[in-house]
Design an enzyme around this catalytic site. Structure first.
Site, PDB file in Angstrom:
ATOM      1  N   GLU A  46      44.736  61.339  75.964  1.00 33.02           N
ATOM      2  CA  GLU A  46      45.111  61.733  77.324  1.00 33.02           C
ATOM      3  C   GLU A  46      44.807  63.211  77.556  1.00 33.02           C
ATOM      4  OE1 GLU A  46      46.819  60.378  74.945  1.00 33.02           O
ATOM      5  OE2 GLU A  46      48.677  59.448  75.608  1.00 33.02           O
ATOM      6  N   ALA A 148      33.774  36.391  48.716  1.00 30.82           N
ATOM      7  CA  ALA A 148      32.500  35.703  48.856  1.00 30.82           C
ATOM      8  C   ALA A 148      32.666  34.401  48.075  1.00 30.82           C
ATOM      9  CB  ALA A 148      31.383  36.549  48.255  1.00 30.82           C
TER      10      ALA A 148
HETATM   11  N1  LIG Z   1      33.305  36.378  44.999  1.00 27.26           N
HETATM   12  C1  LIG Z   1      34.135  37.365  45.280  1.00 27.26           C
HETATM   13  O1  LIG Z   1      34.360  37.716  46.428  1.00 27.26           O
HETATM   14  C2  LIG Z   1      34.793  38.098  44.153  1.00 27.26           C
HETATM   15  C3  LIG Z   1      35.566  39.228  44.440  1.00 27.26           C
HETATM   16  C4  LIG Z   1      36.200  39.859  43.388  1.00 27.26           C
HETATM   17  C5  LIG Z   1      36.051  39.374  42.109  1.00 27.26           C
HETATM   18  N2  LIG Z   1      35.277  38.296  41.868  1.00 27.26           N
HETATM   19  C6  LIG Z   1      35.162  37.723  40.540  1.00 27.26           C
HETATM   20  O2  LIG Z   1      36.428  37.229  40.203  1.00 27.26           O
HETATM   21  C7  LIG Z   1      36.658  37.360  38.824  1.00 27.26           C
HETATM   22  C8  LIG Z   1      37.934  38.141  38.601  1.00 27.26           C
HETATM   23  O3  LIG Z   1      38.944  37.600  39.398  1.00 27.26           O
HETATM   24  P1  LIG Z   1      40.298  37.056  38.818  1.00 27.26           P
HETATM   25  O4  LIG Z   1      40.849  36.174  39.855  1.00 27.26           O
HETATM   26  O5  LIG Z   1      40.051  36.482  37.481  1.00 27.26           O
HETATM   27  O6  LIG Z   1      41.165  38.363  38.609  1.00 27.26           O
HETATM   28  P2  LIG Z   1      41.634  39.525  39.621  1.00 27.26           P
HETATM   29  O7  LIG Z   1      42.345  38.936  40.783  1.00 27.26           O
HETATM   30  O8  LIG Z   1      40.513  40.459  39.861  1.00 27.26           O
HETATM   31  O9  LIG Z   1      42.636  40.287  38.704  1.00 27.26           O
HETATM   32  C9  LIG Z   1      43.782  39.614  38.317  1.00 27.26           C
HETATM   33  C10 LIG Z   1      44.635  40.530  37.496  1.00 27.26           C
HETATM   34  O10 LIG Z   1      45.205  41.541  38.322  1.00 27.26           O
HETATM   35  C11 LIG Z   1      46.368  42.012  37.700  1.00 27.26           C
HETATM   36  N3  LIG Z   1      47.470  42.174  38.658  1.00 27.26           N
HETATM   37  C12 LIG Z   1      48.243  43.274  38.787  1.00 27.26           C
HETATM   38  N4  LIG Z   1      49.151  43.125  39.744  1.00 27.26           N
HETATM   39  C13 LIG Z   1      48.990  41.901  40.222  1.00 27.26           C
HETATM   40  C14 LIG Z   1      49.646  41.185  41.205  1.00 27.26           C
HETATM   41  N5  LIG Z   1      50.655  41.702  41.932  1.00 27.26           N
HETATM   42  N6  LIG Z   1      49.238  39.933  41.441  1.00 27.26           N
HETATM   43  C15 LIG Z   1      48.197  39.404  40.772  1.00 27.26           C
HETATM   44  N7  LIG Z   1      47.514  40.041  39.816  1.00 27.26           N
HETATM   45  C16 LIG Z   1      47.917  41.286  39.527  1.00 27.26           C
HETATM   46  C17 LIG Z   1      46.729  40.969  36.638  1.00 27.26           C
HETATM   47  O11 LIG Z   1      46.356  41.481  35.373  1.00 27.26           O
HETATM   48  P3  LIG Z   1      47.326  42.393  34.558  1.00 27.26           P
HETATM   49  O12 LIG Z   1      48.434  41.508  34.111  1.00 27.26           O
HETATM   50  O13 LIG Z   1      46.500  42.934  33.457  1.00 27.26           O
HETATM   51  O14 LIG Z   1      47.805  43.427  35.498  1.00 27.26           O
HETATM   52  C18 LIG Z   1      45.817  39.813  36.927  1.00 27.26           C
HETATM   53  O15 LIG Z   1      45.480  39.091  35.782  1.00 27.26           O
HETATM   54  C19 LIG Z   1      35.465  38.047  38.272  1.00 27.26           C
HETATM   55  O16 LIG Z   1      34.586  37.088  37.743  1.00 27.26           O
HETATM   56  C20 LIG Z   1      34.842  38.700  39.455  1.00 27.26           C
HETATM   57  O17 LIG Z   1      33.444  38.858  39.297  1.00 27.26           O
HETATM   58  C21 LIG Z   1      34.661  37.632  42.870  1.00 27.26           C
END
Ligand SMILES: NC(=O)c1ccc[n+]([C@@H]2O[C@H](COP(=O)([O-])OP(=O)(O)OC[C@H]3O[C@@H](n4cnc5c(N)ncnc54)[C@H](OP(=O)(O)O)[C@@H]3O)[C@@H](O)[C@H]2O)c1
Length: 354
Positions: A46, A148
């Protein structure tokens, strides 16, 4: 008001924790002043519009996308400037829900002889500032989960495998979105496997991006790329008090690498989101992976779902995004789709009853 809304949008990605606001001053149907709020701490829309209009604003009308403020923050109260400028009428798109304004600005104007009307383009103005309104209403940022996915709804070829799924058009779109939010978050597994930069590339961005890592075992490598690019923005590691106690040397190493450690009493994604308000994060993009997405969804703090669907099938053994279909279509509304090269972008908002 359409022009005021377009002006307001120029502040996207730069105004948090303030809203985006646009203003236009007209006299006899002719525009004599235009303004928008460029960033937090800069003059309000504004005031910019009234300054451009100068003396010619007298007897005119102000179109404003948000109720003018009546308090002294980093800048003075706008309503006083409006009255001093001698405007006859103020047209406001939507009231400011900030408890320090909340209708008081409109009352001040009316009490000082200015005609006020509210509600023109209300829906558009509310959507424009959905992040600001979410902060005011729910005391947490606006949360978008983004992934993705393949046609069979998987995010990676196999556990532990970095998988590029989408094409260049999706990537350009995703970086454009990154430029407009305040923060990007990922889970620790994604940090370990993908080692992402979490920056907005190929786009202009005036503010530094807050990079948020959810990591309750302090597994983030101090040498990870996100910590080697602190110029792009701070890195906040969200963890628990128990983790800090269990892995003190990892905490020291991460702090030495430049990370800020935020330890919560429990692994509580809702509390984590609210905590991020202290970093002026009003709009956050949670990019994955699936475990983090599921946890945030279960905590009820997701506002929008954005999926880039690639024309590939990853098959058995791939990492599913939401096994069991935790995100039900019934919970979503206002969906839209768009082609991005060979991919399809699907977006939907979470329907809230609160
Ligand atoms: N296509 C896509 O868009 C995309 C995007 C991202 C990743 N990716 C792929 O996904 C895979 C990894 O994903 P992911 O699902 O296995 O793991 P993530 O969601 O990346 O990580 C999970 C980890 O986060 C930590 N964490 C900390 N606080 C949390 C909370 N409040 N809630 C949940 N988790 C928490 C936990 O480990 P701690 O216990 O050690 O804290 C849990 O094991 C990889 O292969 C990656 O390349 C794909």
């Amino acid at each position: 008001m359409d022009e005021a809304l377009a002006l307001a949008a120029r502040g996207r990605g730069a105004t948090s924790p303030n809203p985006m606001v646009g203003a236009v001053v007209t006299v006899g149907g002719r525009t004599v002043g235009r303004g928008y709020h460029a960033r937090a701490g800069a003059p309000h829309a504004e005031v910019v519009a009234l300054e451009e209009a100068g003396e010619s604003a007298r007897g005119g009308r102000l179109y404003c996308t948000l109720e003018p403020c009546c308090h002294t923050g980093r800048t003075g109260p706008c309503v006083e400037r409006v009255v001093q400028a001698g405007l006859r009428e103020v047209v406001v798109a939507v009231e400011d829900p900030n408890p320090r304004v909340n209708g008081e600005g409109l009352t001040y104007l009316r009490e000082h002889g200015v005609a006020v009307s509210v509600g023109l383009r209300r829906a558009e103005a509310t959507r424009l500032n959905e992040a600001f309104f979410t902060v005011q209403r729910l005391a947490r940022p606006f949360v978008t989960i983004k992934a993705a996915v393949s046609l069979d709804s998987c995010i990676a070829k196999a556990p532990g495998q970095r998988t590029a799924l989408t094409g260049p058009e999706s990537s350009i779109h995703a970086h454009g979105v990154r430029a407009s939010v305040d923060a990007i978050a990922v889970g620790s597994e994604t940090v370990c496997i993908d080692d992402p930069l979490l920056t907005a590339r190929g786009v202009t961005r005036s503010r530094r991006l807050v990079r948020v890592l959810f990591d309750t075992r302090m597994r983030t490598p101090p040498t990870s790329r996100v910590l080697r690019t602190l110029d792009a923005g701070p890195v906040v590691v969200i963890t628990t008090e128990a983790a800090v106690e269990a892995w003190p040397t990892r905490v020291v190493a991460l702090k030495a690498a430049g990370a800020t450690i935020e330890a919560l009493p429990t692994r509580d994604p809702a509390a984590a989101m609210s905590l991020l308000l202290a970093y002026d994060v009003c709009d956050i993009l949670v990019e994955g992976g699936a475990v983090l997405h599921r946890s945030i969804w279960a905590a009820g703090v997701v506002d929008r779902v954005r999926l880039y669907v690639a024309p590939v099938t990853l098959g058995p053994g791939a990492v599913p995004w939401m096994p069991g279909g935790e995100i039900s279509m019934a919970a979503l509304g206002g969906g839209a789709s768009q082609s991005l090269g060979d991919d399809v972008l699907l977006e939907a908002d979470v329907q809230r009853v609160d």
